[in-house]
Design a protein around this motif. Structure first.
Motif, PDB file in Angstrom:
ATOM      1  N   ALA A  20       0.853  -1.188   0.000  1.00 43.23           N
ATOM      2  CA  ALA A  20       0.000   0.000   0.000  1.00 43.23           C
ATOM      3  C   ALA A  20       0.890   1.241   0.000  1.00 43.23           C
ATOM      4  CB  ALA A  20      -0.907   0.004   1.224  1.00 43.23           C
ATOM      5  N   PRO A  21       0.664   2.169  -0.919  1.00 39.51           N
ATOM      6  CA  PRO A  21       1.480   3.385  -0.940  1.00 39.51           C
ATOM      7  C   PRO A  21       1.061   4.341   0.170  1.00 39.51           C
ATOM      8  CG  PRO A  21      -0.258   3.558  -2.561  1.00 39.51           C
ATOM      9  CD  PRO A  21      -0.373   2.171  -1.961  1.00 39.51           C
ATOM     10  N   ASP A  22       1.920   5.312   0.443  1.00 42.26           N
ATOM     11  CA  ASP A  22       1.554   6.382   1.362  1.00 42.26           C
ATOM     12  C   ASP A  22       0.690   7.428   0.665  1.00 42.26           C
ATOM     13  OD1 ASP A  22       3.062   5.315   3.546  1.00 42.26           O
ATOM     14  OD2 ASP A  22       4.880   6.092   2.604  1.00 42.26           O
ATOM     15  N   ALA A  23       0.843   7.536  -0.652  1.00 46.50           N
ATOM     16  CA  ALA A  23       0.063   8.498  -1.433  1.00 46.50           C
ATOM     17  C   ALA A  23       0.133   8.110  -2.898  1.00 46.50           C
ATOM     18  CB  ALA A  23       0.584   9.922  -1.228  1.00 46.50           C
ATOM     19  N   VAL A  24      -0.797   8.662  -3.684  1.00 44.91           N
ATOM     20  CA  VAL A  24      -0.888   8.396  -5.125  1.00 44.91           C
ATOM     21  C   VAL A  24      -0.589   9.687  -5.875  1.00 44.91           C
ATOM     22  CG1 VAL A  24      -2.401   7.618  -6.992  1.00 44.91           C
ATOM     23  CG2 VAL A  24      -2.612   6.597  -4.701  1.00 44.91           C
ATOM     24  N   VAL A  25       0.256   9.600  -6.903  1.00 41.01           N
ATOM     25  CA  VAL A  25       0.683  10.767  -7.672  1.00 41.01           C
ATOM     26  C   VAL A  25       0.416  10.529  -9.158  1.00 41.01           C
ATOM     27  CG1 VAL A  25       2.607  12.297  -8.270  1.00 41.01           C
ATOM     28  CG2 VAL A  25       2.493  11.282  -5.993  1.00 41.01           C
ATOM     29  N   PRO A  26      -0.363  11.371  -9.823  1.00 41.12           N
ATOM     30  CA  PRO A  26      -0.552  11.217 -11.267  1.00 41.12           C
ATOM     31  C   PRO A  26       0.571  11.880 -12.057  1.00 41.12           C
ATOM     32  CG  PRO A  26      -1.893  13.030 -10.470  1.00 41.12           C
ATOM     33  CD  PRO A  26      -1.204  12.443  -9.254  1.00 41.12           C
ATOM     34  N   VAL A  27       0.874  11.340 -13.228  1.00 40.69           N
ATOM     35  CA  VAL A  27       1.783  12.035 -14.147  1.00 40.69           C
ATOM     36  C   VAL A  27       1.059  13.282 -14.637  1.00 40.69           C
ATOM     37  CG1 VAL A  27       2.927  11.900 -16.392  1.00 40.69           C
ATOM     38  CG2 VAL A  27       3.004   9.943 -14.831  1.00 40.69           C
ATOM     39  N   PRO A  28       1.653  14.460 -14.467  1.00 33.50           N
ATOM     40  CA  PRO A  28       0.932  15.699 -14.793  1.00 33.50           C
ATOM     41  C   PRO A  28       1.016  16.087 -16.265  1.00 33.50           C
ATOM     42  CG  PRO A  28       3.070  16.243 -13.873  1.00 33.50           C
ATOM     43  CD  PRO A  28       2.973  14.732 -13.859  1.00 33.50           C
ATOM     44  N   LEU A  29       0.067  16.888 -16.695  1.00 36.42           N
ATOM     45  CA  LEU A  29       0.119  17.563 -17.984  1.00 36.42           C
ATOM     46  C   LEU A  29       0.577  19.000 -17.768  1.00 36.42           C
ATOM     47  CD1 LEU A  29      -3.253  16.532 -19.713  1.00 36.42           C
ATOM     48  CD2 LEU A  29      -0.967  15.632 -20.194  1.00 36.42           C
ATOM     49  N   HIS A  30       1.226  19.569 -18.783  1.00 33.35           N
ATOM     50  CA  HIS A  30       1.508  21.005 -18.730  1.00 33.35           C
ATOM     51  C   HIS A  30       0.195  21.772 -18.831  1.00 33.35           C
ATOM     52  CE1 HIS A  30       2.999  24.978 -20.065  1.00 33.35           C
ATOM     53  NE2 HIS A  30       4.093  24.645 -19.385  1.00 33.35           N
TER      54      HIS A  30
ATOM     55  N   SER B 232      -4.524  10.836 -16.586  1.00 36.67           N
ATOM     56  CA  SER B 232      -3.794  10.150 -15.521  1.00 36.67           C
ATOM     57  C   SER B 232      -4.325  10.546 -14.147  1.00 36.67           C
ATOM     58  CB  SER B 232      -2.300  10.469 -15.624  1.00 36.67           C
ATOM     59  OG  SER B 232      -1.798  10.050 -16.876  1.00 36.67           O
ATOM     60  N   LEU B 233      -4.672  11.817 -13.994  1.00 41.12           N
ATOM     61  CA  LEU B 233      -5.250  12.282 -12.734  1.00 41.12           C
ATOM     62  C   LEU B 233      -6.586  11.617 -12.463  1.00 41.12           C
ATOM     63  CD1 LEU B 233      -5.569  14.125 -10.275  1.00 41.12           C
ATOM     64  CD2 LEU B 233      -6.286  15.961 -11.837  1.00 41.12           C
ATOM     65  N   GLU B 234      -7.434  11.519 -13.482  1.00 41.69           N
ATOM     66  CA  GLU B 234      -8.757  10.944 -13.270  1.00 41.69           C
ATOM     67  C   GLU B 234      -8.673   9.448 -12.932  1.00 41.69           C
ATOM     68  OE1 GLU B 234     -11.206  12.922 -12.908  1.00 41.69           O
ATOM     69  OE2 GLU B 234      -9.925  14.579 -13.500  1.00 41.69           O
ATOM     70  N   ILE B 235      -7.754   8.736 -13.572  1.00 39.88           N
ATOM     71  CA  ILE B 235      -7.552   7.321 -13.238  1.00 39.88           C
ATOM     72  C   ILE B 235      -7.009   7.195 -11.822  1.00 39.88           C
ATOM     73  CG2 ILE B 235      -6.211   5.254 -13.826  1.00 39.88           C
ATOM     74  CD1 ILE B 235      -6.281   6.373 -16.772  1.00 39.88           C
ATOM     75  N   ALA B 236      -6.090   8.099 -11.453  1.00 36.68           N
ATOM     76  CA  ALA B 236      -5.490   8.055 -10.116  1.00 36.68           C
ATOM     77  C   ALA B 236      -6.523   8.323  -9.021  1.00 36.68           C
ATOM     78  CB  ALA B 236      -4.351   9.071 -10.029  1.00 36.68           C
ATOM     79  N   ARG B 237      -7.550   9.110  -9.329  1.00 35.69           N
ATOM     80  CA  ARG B 237      -8.584   9.392  -8.319  1.00 35.69           C
ATOM     81  C   ARG B 237      -9.254   8.100  -7.839  1.00 35.69           C
ATOM     82  NH1 ARG B 237      -9.667  14.872  -7.982  1.00 35.69           N
ATOM     83  NH2 ARG B 237      -9.378  16.050  -9.918  1.00 35.69           N
ATOM     84  N   GLY B 238      -9.678   7.284  -8.804  1.00 39.21           N
ATOM     85  CA  GLY B 238     -10.332   6.040  -8.441  1.00 39.21           C
ATOM     86  C   GLY B 238      -9.406   5.111  -7.687  1.00 39.21           C
ATOM     87  N   LEU B 239      -8.137   5.086  -8.077  1.00 44.10           N
ATOM     88  CA  LEU B 239      -7.170   4.229  -7.413  1.00 44.10           C
ATOM     89  C   LEU B 239      -6.913   4.708  -5.985  1.00 44.10           C
ATOM     90  CD1 LEU B 239      -5.532   1.729  -8.111  1.00 44.10           C
ATOM     91  CD2 LEU B 239      -3.680   3.234  -8.816  1.00 44.10           C
ATOM     92  N   ALA B 240      -6.805   6.018  -5.793  1.00 43.55           N
ATOM     93  CA  ALA B 240      -6.574   6.558  -4.453  1.00 43.55           C
ATOM     94  C   ALA B 240      -7.741   6.231  -3.524  1.00 43.55           C
ATOM     95  CB  ALA B 240      -6.353   8.070  -4.530  1.00 43.55           C
ATOM     96  N   ARG B 241      -8.963   6.283  -4.068  1.00 43.88           N
ATOM     97  CA  ARG B 241     -10.121   5.901  -3.250  1.00 43.88           C
ATOM     98  C   ARG B 241     -10.046   4.432  -2.865  1.00 43.88           C
ATOM     99  NH1 ARG B 241     -13.055   9.369  -6.880  1.00 43.88           N
ATOM    100  NH2 ARG B 241     -13.598   7.568  -8.181  1.00 43.88           N
TER     101      ARG B 241
ATOM    102  N   ARG C 239      -5.802   6.223   0.238  1.00 39.41           N
ATOM    103  CA  ARG C 239      -4.607   7.034   0.460  1.00 39.41           C
ATOM    104  C   ARG C 239      -4.802   8.389  -0.215  1.00 39.41           C
ATOM    105  NH1 ARG C 239      -4.002   3.375   3.405  1.00 39.41           N
ATOM    106  NH2 ARG C 239      -2.088   2.195   3.888  1.00 39.41           N
ATOM    107  N   PRO C 240      -4.096   9.433   0.252  1.00 38.64           N
ATOM    108  CA  PRO C 240      -4.271  10.757  -0.355  1.00 38.64           C
ATOM    109  C   PRO C 240      -3.799  10.810  -1.800  1.00 38.64           C
ATOM    110  CG  PRO C 240      -2.478  10.780   1.251  1.00 38.64           C
ATOM    111  CD  PRO C 240      -3.171   9.455   1.403  1.00 38.64           C
ATOM    112  N   LEU C 241      -4.474  11.625  -2.586  1.00 35.29           N
ATOM    113  CA  LEU C 241      -4.101  11.891  -3.970  1.00 35.29           C
ATOM    114  C   LEU C 241      -3.342  13.207  -4.008  1.00 35.29           C
ATOM    115  CD1 LEU C 241      -4.339  11.252  -7.031  1.00 35.29           C
ATOM    116  CD2 LEU C 241      -6.486  12.553  -7.003  1.00 35.29           C
ATOM    117  N   LEU C 242      -2.082  13.171  -4.402  1.00 41.35           N
ATOM    118  CA  LEU C 242      -1.236  14.371  -4.427  1.00 41.35           C
ATOM    119  C   LEU C 242      -1.319  15.008  -5.812  1.00 41.35           C
ATOM    120  CD1 LEU C 242       1.922  13.091  -2.486  1.00 41.35           C
ATOM    121  CD2 LEU C 242      -0.204  14.075  -1.587  1.00 41.35           C
ATOM    122  N   VAL C 243      -2.356  15.808  -6.010  1.00 43.12           N
ATOM    123  CA  VAL C 243      -2.581  16.426  -7.316  1.00 43.12           C
ATOM    124  C   VAL C 243      -1.407  17.309  -7.711  1.00 43.12           C
ATOM    125  CG1 VAL C 243      -4.113  17.942  -8.624  1.00 43.12           C
ATOM    126  CG2 VAL C 243      -5.078  16.333  -6.972  1.00 43.12           C
ATOM    127  N   HIS C 244      -0.792  17.963  -6.735  1.00 44.45           N
ATOM    128  CA  HIS C 244       0.318  18.876  -7.015  1.00 44.45           C
ATOM    129  C   HIS C 244       1.654  18.326  -6.522  1.00 44.45           C
ATOM    130  CE1 HIS C 244      -2.681  21.766  -8.231  1.00 44.45           C
ATOM    131  NE2 HIS C 244      -3.276  21.669  -7.057  1.00 44.45           N
TER     132      HIS C 244
END
Length: 246
Positions: A123-133, A145-154, A158-163
């Protein structure tokens, strides 16, 4: 083989009554995929390298490090993916990214969850998406990638680190280049926030692994910012250069 995907899709709230892939009317309203489409989305669990996802040998074979990863390990520990970047899975991803098929988001999140759950996973401590410019984000309207990461973080709670990771350069699309050019194109294109990632084991999420250049740069950036470890999850792993856009 396809039942876990179908059940996960149902739990994530996919629309009942029609198949989420082909829109066929479903006799069983509790399903989210028709039998044919569910069978066309097999979850790959064996005959692969657990570090880079290279597929070889029989699917029934246990995961085993490939010679390249033994000699030169990637800057992450484990790579999870649902299947090969081909057929129905490739069409789902391309339609989602480039043809405004945003209703597929929950199905793709379900596939990501199935991939992460299929092998023993830390289990990770947090989930990080690959960002777009920012410019690419305005053009596309969302970061897949962010939208897929949301479901995975739920799913992993674990927290989703958008930034946690940001893109500092608007690089040309990687599909224009070969491997060496991709590595040069993406070098120094990301920045990580040490206040968010330092001391944490992170799950880095993207949609497709092609050559791995972007994921390698992201993982190295997170580690330089103090992450204690990185695992990677993608929906699909390409075995060769695709002919279409990524």
């Amino acid at each position: 083989m396809f039942r876990p995907v179908r059940n996960l899709a149902r739990r994530l709230g996919l629309r009942a009554g029609r198949c989420a892939v082909c829109s066929a009317i479903l006799a069983d309203g509790g399903r989210s995929l028709c039998a044919a489409c569910a069978q066309s989305l097999p979850l790959r669990t064996g005959g692969l390298c657990p570090a880079c996802g290279e597929m070889s040998g029989r699917e029934a074979d246990p995961p085993s490090l490939c010679p390249e990863c033994r000699h030169d390990p990637p800057p992450w520990d484990e790579l999870y993916f649902h299947g090969q970047y081909a057929g129905v899975l490739r069409g789902l991803i391309l339609g989602y990214k480039f043809h405004n098929r945003f209703e597929r988001n929950r199905l793709l999140a379900a596939l990501a969850v199935a991939a992460f759950s299929a092998r023993p996973a830390r289990a990770p401590d947090a989930v990080v998406p690959v960002p777009l410019h920012d410019r690419r984000l305005v053009w596309r309207g969302f970061n897949q990638s962010l939208e897929i990461a949301r479901g995975l973080a739920r799913h992993v709670d674990r927290p989703l680190l958008v930034h946690g990771l940001t893109r500092t350069r608007n690089t040309p699309p990687q599909t224009r280049f070969g491997l060496k050019e991709r590595q040069a194109n993406i070098k120094g294109a990301f920045a990580a926030d040490p206040a968010l990632v330092k001391g944490r084991r992170l799950l880095l999420v993207d949609d497709v692994y092609t050559t791995g250049s972007t994921l390698r740069e992201c993982a190295r950036t997170l580690k330089r910012a103090g992450s204690k470890g990185v695992d990677v999850l993608v929906l699909a792993r390409a075995q060769r250069e695709p002919t279409g856009p990524l």
